[in-house]
Design an enzyme around this catalytic site. Structure first.
Site, PDB file in Angstrom:
ATOM      1  N   GLU A 256      33.610  62.862  25.435  1.00 59.03           N
ATOM      2  CA  GLU A 256      34.699  62.071  24.872  1.00 59.03           C
ATOM      3  C   GLU A 256      34.141  61.066  23.850  1.00 59.03           C
ATOM      4  O   GLU A 256      33.082  60.483  24.052  1.00 59.03           O
ATOM      5  CB  GLU A 256      35.401  61.318  26.009  1.00 59.03           C
ATOM      6  CG  GLU A 256      36.510  60.390  25.587  1.00 59.03           C
ATOM      7  CD  GLU A 256      37.072  59.591  26.761  1.00 59.03           C
ATOM      8  OE1 GLU A 256      38.188  59.060  26.615  1.00 59.03           O
ATOM      9  OE2 GLU A 256      36.402  59.506  27.814  1.00 59.03           O
TER      10      GLU A 256
ATOM     11  N   LYS B 130      45.011  62.104  23.912  1.00 57.91           N
ATOM     12  CA  LYS B 130      44.889  61.745  25.324  1.00 57.91           C
ATOM     13  C   LYS B 130      46.200  61.161  25.846  1.00 57.91           C
ATOM     14  O   LYS B 130      46.725  60.196  25.292  1.00 57.91           O
ATOM     15  CB  LYS B 130      43.748  60.746  25.489  1.00 57.91           C
ATOM     16  CG  LYS B 130      43.393  60.402  26.925  1.00 57.91           C
ATOM     17  CD  LYS B 130      42.193  59.469  26.949  1.00 57.91           C
ATOM     18  CE  LYS B 130      41.745  59.109  28.353  1.00 57.91           C
ATOM     19  NZ  LYS B 130      40.574  58.181  28.323  1.00 57.91           N
TER      20      LYS B 130
ATOM     21  N   CYS C 115      39.038  62.932  30.004  1.00 54.21           N
ATOM     22  CA  CYS C 115      38.583  61.927  30.960  1.00 54.21           C
ATOM     23  C   CYS C 115      39.624  61.551  32.019  1.00 54.21           C
ATOM     24  O   CYS C 115      39.833  62.269  32.987  1.00 54.21           O
ATOM     25  CB  CYS C 115      38.085  60.711  30.196  1.00 54.21           C
ATOM     26  SG  CYS C 115      36.940  59.674  31.151  1.00 54.21           S
TER      27      CYS C 115
END
Length: 262
Positions: A47, A113, A146
């Site tokens: 990431e 995200k 994540c």
């Protein structure tokens, strides 16, 4: 049973990221790729691989025409590989932790995200609203980032939409066990391969990371785990037939509850 799919030879790059230095991080990744002697056709990066997990979006955010994605496109073509990761993006005046999947022919896929980490990430970035699943070499691939890994509804593989879930992370050592547990759990419940790619080293906020990037199969078996606290690259081969056979012999996905991904 459809088994005509090329093996995915996934090069996982568990890098030590230089804080907020795009040029240094691009150079480091390029050196690691060039030193890899095993064959590969997919490259997975952590990431925010080009900056570290920074909230300094005003200074670091790039459009898709910026240095990071331009270099990724160059690598994808040069090494004939799909490249997966995330970077700090700016789009229409908004900032995103944007996942990318760039194919060798220049085809681009992006994922913003969805689950922004509590605290500063929510202050500086805009959450995405769409999931990303796309075809590649006879496989269906999904990309998440994540903190998303904690939320099984968002990742749920309804009707076997995807075969491999890539999760690019900067997961700190204080919660390392959670990353490894969730990687296995998401693989089992979704009957898919899961590839998590984490970083090593410490960032500009003195948060430490030990890597522990890993690959789990559809039964939760860990096929590979990279070395703690070492910048490392490793190729792991994923095969389609065993996955399809598992789904046919144990079609647990057919009994999954119906719900909205949101």
């Amino acid at each position: 049973m459809e088994i005509e799919a090329e093996d995915l030879k996934v090069l996982i790059l568990q890098t030590n990221i230089v804080w907020e230095d795009i040029e240094a991080n691009l150079s480091n990744v390029e050196a690691l790729i060039s030193k890899t002697t095993d064959e590969f056709n997919v490259i997975v990066l952590p990431e925010m691989f080009s900056t570290g997990f920074s909230g300094n979006a005003q200074e670091l955010a790039e459009p898709t025409s910026g240095k990071t994605i331009s270099k990724v496109k160059e690598w994808a073509a040069k090494y004939d590989s799909l490249i997966v990761g995330s970077y700090i993006a700016v789009d229409d005046g908004k900032f995103f932790n944007r996942g990318f999947a760039i194919e060798p022919d220049g085809t681009q896929h992006y994922y913003d995200k969805h689950h922004l980490f509590f605290g500063w990430e929510k202050k500086f970035f805009t959450p995405g609203t769409e999931r990303l699943v796309f075809p590649y070499k006879g496989w269906n691939l999904a990309l998440f980032i994540c903190y998303d890994l904690r939320f099984p509804v968002w990742l749920r593989n309804r009707n076997l939409e995807y075969d491999v879930l890539f999760c690019v992370t900067q997961w700190p050592v204080s919660r390392q066990g959670i990353l490894e547990t969730l990687t296995v759990a998401r693989a089992i419940e979704n009957q898919s391969y899961v590839v998590s790619c984490n970083r090593v080293g410490a960032d500009g906020n003195y948060i430490k990371y030990i890597g522990g990037s890993q690959v789990a199969d559809y039964n939760g078996k860990v096929l590979a785990r990279l070395t703690d606290s070492i910048q490392e690259s490793r190729v792991v081969t994923l095969k389609k037939y065993p996955l399809l056979s598992n789904r046919e012999k144990a079609p647990v996905w057919q009994d999954a509850d119906s719900f909205n991904h949101q």
